[in-house]
Design an enzyme around this catalytic site. Structure first.
Site, mmCIF file in Angstrom:
data_model
loop_
_atom_site.group_PDB
_atom_site.id
_atom_site.type_symbol
_atom_site.label_atom_id
_atom_site.label_comp_id
_atom_site.label_asym_id
_atom_site.label_seq_id
_atom_site.Cartn_x
_atom_site.Cartn_y
_atom_site.Cartn_z
ATOM 1 N N CYS A 158 1.572 12.409 -6.427
ATOM 2 C CA CYS A 158 0.751 13.158 -5.465
ATOM 3 C C CYS A 158 1.170 14.617 -5.434
ATOM 4 C CB CYS A 158 0.821 12.561 -4.081
ATOM 5 S SG CYS A 158 1.988 11.273 -3.917
ATOM 6 N N GLY A 196 -7.098 8.425 -1.585
ATOM 7 C CA GLY A 196 -6.399 9.522 -0.924
ATOM 8 C C GLY A 196 -5.312 9.062 0.024
ATOM 9 N N LEU A 197 -4.691 7.923 -0.314
ATOM 10 C CA LEU A 197 -3.509 7.470 0.437
ATOM 11 C C LEU A 197 -3.743 7.300 1.928
ATOM 12 C CD1 LEU A 197 -0.756 9.531 -1.367
ATOM 13 C CD2 LEU A 197 -0.928 7.036 -1.323
ATOM 14 N N ILE A 233 2.507 3.642 -16.193
ATOM 15 C CA ILE A 233 1.101 3.240 -16.260
ATOM 16 C C ILE A 233 0.535 3.513 -17.642
ATOM 17 C CG2 ILE A 233 -1.138 3.493 -15.155
ATOM 18 C CD1 ILE A 233 0.277 4.722 -12.752
ATOM 19 N N ASN A 234 0.019 2.502 -18.252
ATOM 20 C CA ASN A 234 -0.654 2.633 -19.561
ATOM 21 C C ASN A 234 0.170 3.344 -20.618
ATOM 22 O OD1 ASN A 234 -3.033 1.461 -18.596
ATOM 23 N ND2 ASN A 234 -3.734 3.421 -17.788
ATOM 24 N N ASN A 287 6.118 6.952 -5.533
ATOM 25 C CA ASN A 287 4.927 7.462 -6.215
ATOM 26 C C ASN A 287 5.044 8.977 -6.289
ATOM 27 O OD1 ASN A 287 2.405 8.313 -6.976
ATOM 28 N ND2 ASN A 287 1.292 7.186 -5.394
ATOM 29 N N LYS A 317 0.789 -1.234 0.000
ATOM 30 C CA LYS A 317 0.000 0.000 0.000
ATOM 31 C C LYS A 317 0.819 1.281 0.000
ATOM 32 C CE LYS A 317 -4.110 -1.229 2.278
ATOM 33 N NZ LYS A 317 -4.617 -1.763 3.510
#
Ligand SMILES: Cc1cc2nc3c(=O)[nH]c(=O)nc-3n(C[C@H](O)[C@H](O)[C@H](O)COP(=O)(O)OP(=O)(O)OC[C@H]3O[C@@H](n4cnc5c(N)ncnc54)[C@H](O)[C@@H]3O)c2cc1C
Ligand SMILES: Cc1cc2nc3c(=O)[nH]c(=O)nc-3n(C[C@H](O)[C@H](O)[C@H](O)COP(=O)(O)O)c2cc1C
Ligand code: FES
Lengths: 273, 254
Positions: free
Chosen positions: A128, A70-71, A189-190, A125, A43
């Site tokens: 954000c 929202g993390l 991503i994608n 990540n 997570k």
């Protein structure tokens, strides 16, 4: 079958589970033998605890879902004290997905995680919002990404994977900036089509890419690998079939046998035109 | 409790108009299942339904590996489930969630159900009967046809009924039923629409009675992994799918 992503991160096979969709792995042990996976990315975690957004947090679409969790998480220290002891002996790579809203958050968080023996990598990540820059994410400009990656690189000694937001126009430049600043790999991503190409060498400019987005079976995974990904992450598909990750790992193996690939690494970028 | 993914064969179907009863049989032996737990059903053949749908376990037959669901059609997913034919395979992940806290023998127990919220109370009442506890049931609906399987519920305990139109039982909401004046309870369990659960929770709090409710938040994984289903509690946001769906009302910010 192993894949060496660099700086000590060696996967048993190319399949990892995407952050936020596989909990801490514990939620899935009735369905998946975790030793069948290349890794699990736990997570999204931030230095300080976050309550996340109020309910409701998702909307379904015909082919997936949008989420605004929202993390929500209890912070890095809680992870270290309470969760890490429970999951550190899983027979797979456990990667931690780290988020932050300031540069200091990333650096302090990464420093604390660096001390954990059984976490071979961080997935950073950078999507954000940075509260000190008017809420603009680090991951949307080359300067922003260079700054956060190079600062984390200084204190983090293991594999640093940077997960890039697809919502930028110049994903290839940003990925290259991340690599230049010291990232060992990027997860995209994608965005396989956004990969930068070195025309002289006829090779992708990025060395190590993990493909993410819409993977729900071995064929999807193989497509990402043929297009250049060294590994893949499975996200939302875990919700539809909690055993899908191990099935994809098995299916990639089966594909390799069927097509005469001796090593799974031979699949990487093996697209024939 | 070990969770399973399994294909179940639809072996019995009963049509109740807007709702349908689906009796499903697995090839595998069932794991332990607590009353109040639920399944996540995969909905095949519906282009707009991507995620699984959470449905309460309405009844269990461990001898024959059968799980029964009571499904109300509210959208595409439940409509597709209700259209399943005998012999169709339906894939389920189960048993999920915590389930109701079992009462002690000798306690006076009230089960309050509203609309399709009566579904999990059937298996719960059966388990209570097996333990030698006769629950009192209070079931509410808009109209008589909402009170599915009423005769079967009546077998499991003294059963009181309210309908909004007065077509059967006392007219009004469950909280208005005269049983509240006549009897007292040690534990109250509630499942139904949120406004109704809140009203019962308030009544229970006024009486100082212990009360559990079963929430129906929107879910994605159903396993506690995605944090999409949270409820705001005294301890912050908690997963309804894993720490619930059953909560003591003291924990909730209602
Ligand atoms: C733990 C749990 C147990 C449940 N048990 C049962 C049961 O035994 N029988 C039964 O019929 N249903 C039950 N439900 C509700 C059921 O899951 C939903 O009705 C179903 O998911 C709706 O899917 P759909 O595709 O038909 O509707 P959708 O197209 O998804 O939705 C149709 C409409 O219903 C609303 N809606 C859908 N789900 C919910 C929800 N969870 N809360 C509030 N509004 C919602 C939507 O906003 C929309 O307006 C349960 C839910 C949970 C969380
Ligand atoms: C409910 C949910 C929560 C997520 N949480 C995170 C997170 O905390 N950190 C992160 O980097 N990505 C998070 N993601 C994104 C996934 O890791 C993944 O990148 C994305 O879902 C795309 O992959 P998919 O198409 O296989 O789902 C989340 C996704 C979902 C659906
Ligand atoms: S639905 Fe995923 S955590 Fe509850």
């Amino acid at each position: 079958m192993t894949i060496d992503l660099g700086r000590g991160l060696v996967l048993r096979n190319p399949v990892m589970t995407a952050s936020g969709t596989f909990g801490y792995g514990e939620e899935y042990t009735d369905f998946v033998d975790l030793s069948q996976l290349g890794g699990i990315i736990v997570k999204g975690t931030t230095l300080n605890p976050r309550e996340g957004n109020p309910y409701p947090r998702m909307a379904e679409t015909p082919s997936g879902m949008l989420n605004c969790v929202g993390l929500q998480n209890k912070g890095v220290q809680y992870f270290i004290d309470t969760i890490y002891p429970r999951i550190k002996d899983f027979d797979t790579n456990v990667l931690l997905n780290l988020s932050g809203s300031t540069l200091e958050d990333y650096v302090k968080g990464a420093e604390m995680i660096d001390a954990l023996d059984k976490i071979p990598a961080i997935e950073l990540n950078v999507s954000c919002p940075n509260v000190k820059q008017g809420g603009m994410a680090f991951g949307v400009t080359c300067a922003g990404i260079s700054q956060v990656v190079s600062e984390v690189r200084k204190i983090y000694h293991k594999h640093l994977m940077v997960k890039l937001s697809p919502n930028v126009t110049n994903i290839a430049e940003i990925a290259l900036a991340a690599e230049a600043a010291g990232a060992d790999s990027v997860s995209l991503i994608n965005t396989l089509m956004g990969m930068a190409i070195d025309a002289e060498r006829r090779k992708p400019k990025l060395s190590v890419v993990t493909g993410v987005g819409g993977i729900s079976n071995a064929t999807d995974a193989v497509e990402f690998m043929l297009a250049g990904a060294s590994a893949i992450e499975i996200g939302t598909a875990n919700f539809i079939d909690p055993a899908v990750s191990a099935k994809v790992a098995w299916g990639i193996n089966e594909y390799c046998e069927r097509h005469g690939f001796e090593k799974v690494t031979d699949l990487i970028g093996a697209l024939e035109c | 409790m070990t969770k399973q993914i399994a294909d179940f064969k639809l072996v019995e179907k009963r049509d109740f108009g807007r709702s349908v009863l689906l009796r499903l049989r697995s090839e595998q032996a069932l794991p332990d299942i607590a009353p109040g737990q639920f399944v996540q059903v995969r909905v095949d053949g519906s282009p707009s339904t991507y995620l699984r749908r959470p449905i309460s376990i309405h009844d269990v037959d461990f001898q024959q590996n059968k799980i029964t669901l009571l499904v109300q059609q509210v959208g595409e997913g439940t409509r597709h489930l209700a259209a399943a034919n005998l012999g169709d395979l339906i894939n389920m992940v189960f048993p999920l969630g915590n389930g109701f806290t079992l009462p002690e023998k000798g306690e006076n127990v009230l089960l309050v159900g509203g609309g399709i919220g009566i579904a999990p109370l059937f298996y719960f009442a059966k388990v209570l009967n097996d333990k030698g506890i006769k629950p009192t049931l209070l079931l509410g609906g808009k109209t008589e046809s909402d009170l599915l399987r009423l005769a079967d519920y009546q077998q499991l305990g003294e059963t009181f009924v309210t309908t909004e139109d007065g077509s059967i039982g006392e007219k009004g909401f469950v909280t208005m039923h005269s049983v509240w004046q006549k009897q007292s309870f040690d534990k109250i369990y509630v499942c139904g629409p949120k406004p109704m659960m809140k009203a019962v929770a308030k009544l229970a709090a006024e009486k100082g009675v212990w009360c559990e409710v079963s929430l129906e938040n929107l879910m994605a994984c159903g396993l506690g992994a995605c944090l999409c289903c949270v409820e705001d509690t005294e301890e912050g946001n908690v997963c309804v799918c894993k720490e619930g769906p059953v909560f003591n009302t003291r924990r909730l910010k209602w």
